[in-house]
Write an enzyme that holds these catalytic residues in place. Structure first.
Site, short mmCIF file in Angstrom:
data_model
loop_
_atom_site.label_atom_id
_atom_site.label_comp_id
_atom_site.label_asym_id
_atom_site.label_seq_id
_atom_site.Cartn_x
_atom_site.Cartn_y
_atom_site.Cartn_z
N HIS A 15 0.51 -0.96 0.33
CA HIS A 15 -0.19 -0.16 0.28
C HIS A 15 1.30 0.68 -0.56
CE1 HIS A 15 -3.68 -2.43 0.75
NE2 HIS A 15 -3.01 -3.11 2.09
N ASN A 41 -6.68 0.50 -3.46
CA ASN A 41 -7.74 0.90 -2.09
C ASN A 41 -7.68 2.32 -1.50
OD1 ASN A 41 -5.49 -0.03 -0.52
ND2 ASN A 41 -6.86 -0.07 1.48
N HIS A 174 -1.89 -12.60 2.13
CA HIS A 174 -1.35 -11.34 3.39
C HIS A 174 -1.87 -12.92 4.63
CE1 HIS A 174 -5.77 -9.96 3.43
NE2 HIS A 174 -4.98 -9.13 3.08
N ASP A 247 2.35 -6.30 2.73
CA ASP A 247 1.00 -5.99 2.74
C ASP A 247 1.72 -4.47 3.72
OD1 ASP A 247 -1.92 -5.02 2.81
OD2 ASP A 247 -1.71 -6.60 4.70
N ALA A 263 -6.01 -0.38 11.12
CA ALA A 263 -5.39 -1.95 10.77
C ALA A 263 -4.15 -1.30 10.21
CB ALA A 263 -6.47 -2.69 10.90
#
Length: 344
Positions: A15, A41, A174, A247, A263
């Site tokens: 990300h 996202n 993940h 991740d 998170a």
């Protein structure tokens, strides 16, 4: 073994966010990896090939001079994704996959797929064109315990999906449980999985014993030690179905240290050293190159990198924090602790 040289690794799940965040996230990731699958996202999400290519240009604008970092792009799968978009992915040089988030499963996932059966027409095209479907493998029903959501996803969503589409290329991202590891082992070569550094190095005791530690909080959540042990076994086994995906997920310090904290673990700055530590702890350092540099590229049908990196065994203090956004800080995974490996 005091040093190890590997083909340059890739990160098959990262990300980077957008806007000001890229100034921090892109250089951190580009110093570690040759390529990265860049998650879609964002707000708003990356839903078309055109949007993905525009996002790629925004990422490239922050790659340090002299660095050849190659962002590989992903589309965000929604209830309204067109089957025709799959053909565009297949024809694109830089877009490699589509990501399915069950609606509400994680950060910025409210636009996700509400019921996988609604999108079977698109999945049919994914299978036909062999475009990888990347899965956040958790159900999101309120009544399902957070520690059981991955296993329930395997039973209720993924098993029926693969019965319907047996040749579908799938990355279960993940993975965090023995159940997921064994599920992937039982499938054909078209099903693979990524594993994060935090799920190899830590378990839920690290997060919850002696006070809640928000920098270990990610989704899927850390599980018990028996699951961690299984993940280490499959990651270090040399099985090409398992490969590196950090991740790495940036959130500012005030968003993590919060009554309702976000998170995600920010592992990008020291990712390959974290993995080296995990592999070394179980005496399998010689298996790191396959996991980090071979198997992901092979699964995606991309050439392996030709450049190399070297890791040396010496103390490597992880910084307490990094600058992030406007006058904020970001706390990396394992901040203030010493790793045994350093990338030179």
């Amino acid at each position: 073994m005091n040093s190890i040289t590997l083909l340059q690794p890739d990160d098959w799940h990262a990300h980077l966010r957008d806007g000001l965040a890229l100034k921090r996230t892109v250089p951190d990731l580009a110093k570690q990896f040759a390529r990265a699958i860049c998650m879609p996202n964002l707000v708003p999400p990356v839903k078309t090939v055109e949007e993905a290519l525009a996002y790629r240009e925004r990422i490239l604008a922050h790659v340090p001079e002299g660095n050849n970092f190659d962002p590989r792009m992903v589309l965000y799968f929604t209830d309204h994704t067109s089957p025709d978009e799959v053909r565009k992915i297949k024809e694109s040089e830089h877009v490699n996959a589509i990501k399915l988030y069950p609606a509400g499963a994680t950060t910025n996932s409210n636009n996700g797929v509400s019921d996988i059966r609604k999108v079977y027409a698109v999945i049919e095209q994914l299978e036909e064109h062999q475009v990888p479907l990347l899965l956040h493998g958790e159900v999101t029903h309120n009544h399902v315990d957070i520690f059981d959501r991955e296993k329930r996803f395997l039973d209720e969503v993924l098993s029926p999906l693969l019965k319907q589409f047996p040749k579908l290329k799938v990355v279960l991202e993940h993975i965090t449980t023995s159940d997921a590891a064994h599920f992937v082992l039982e499938q054909d070569r078209n099903v693979a999985a990524t594993i994060t550094p935090q799920h190899l190095l830590f378990n839920r005791n690290d997060m919850l014993v002696g006070g809640i530690k928000p920098y270990f909080y990610c989704l899927p959540i850390l599980k018990r030690q028996t699951h961690q042990t299984t993940l280490l076994e499959v990651a270090t086994s040399g099985n090409p179905k398992f490969f590196l995906g950090t991740d790495s997920a940036p959130h500012a310090q005030n968003a993590k240290e919060n009554a309702c904290g976000c998170a995600g673990c920010y592992s990008a700055p020291n990712a390959i050293e974290l993995y080296a530590q995990a592999f070394d702890q179980v005496g399998k350092l010689e298996r790191l190159e396959g996991f980090a540099s071979h198997f992901g590229a092979d699964f995606y049908g991309l050439p392996r990198n030709t450049s190399t990196i070297t890791l040396v065994k010496e103390d490597n203090l992880v910084p307490e924090s990094f600058d992030y956004l406007d006058n904020q800080k970001i706390i990396p995974l394992h901040a203030g602790k010493t790793l045994q490996w350093r990338k030179v």
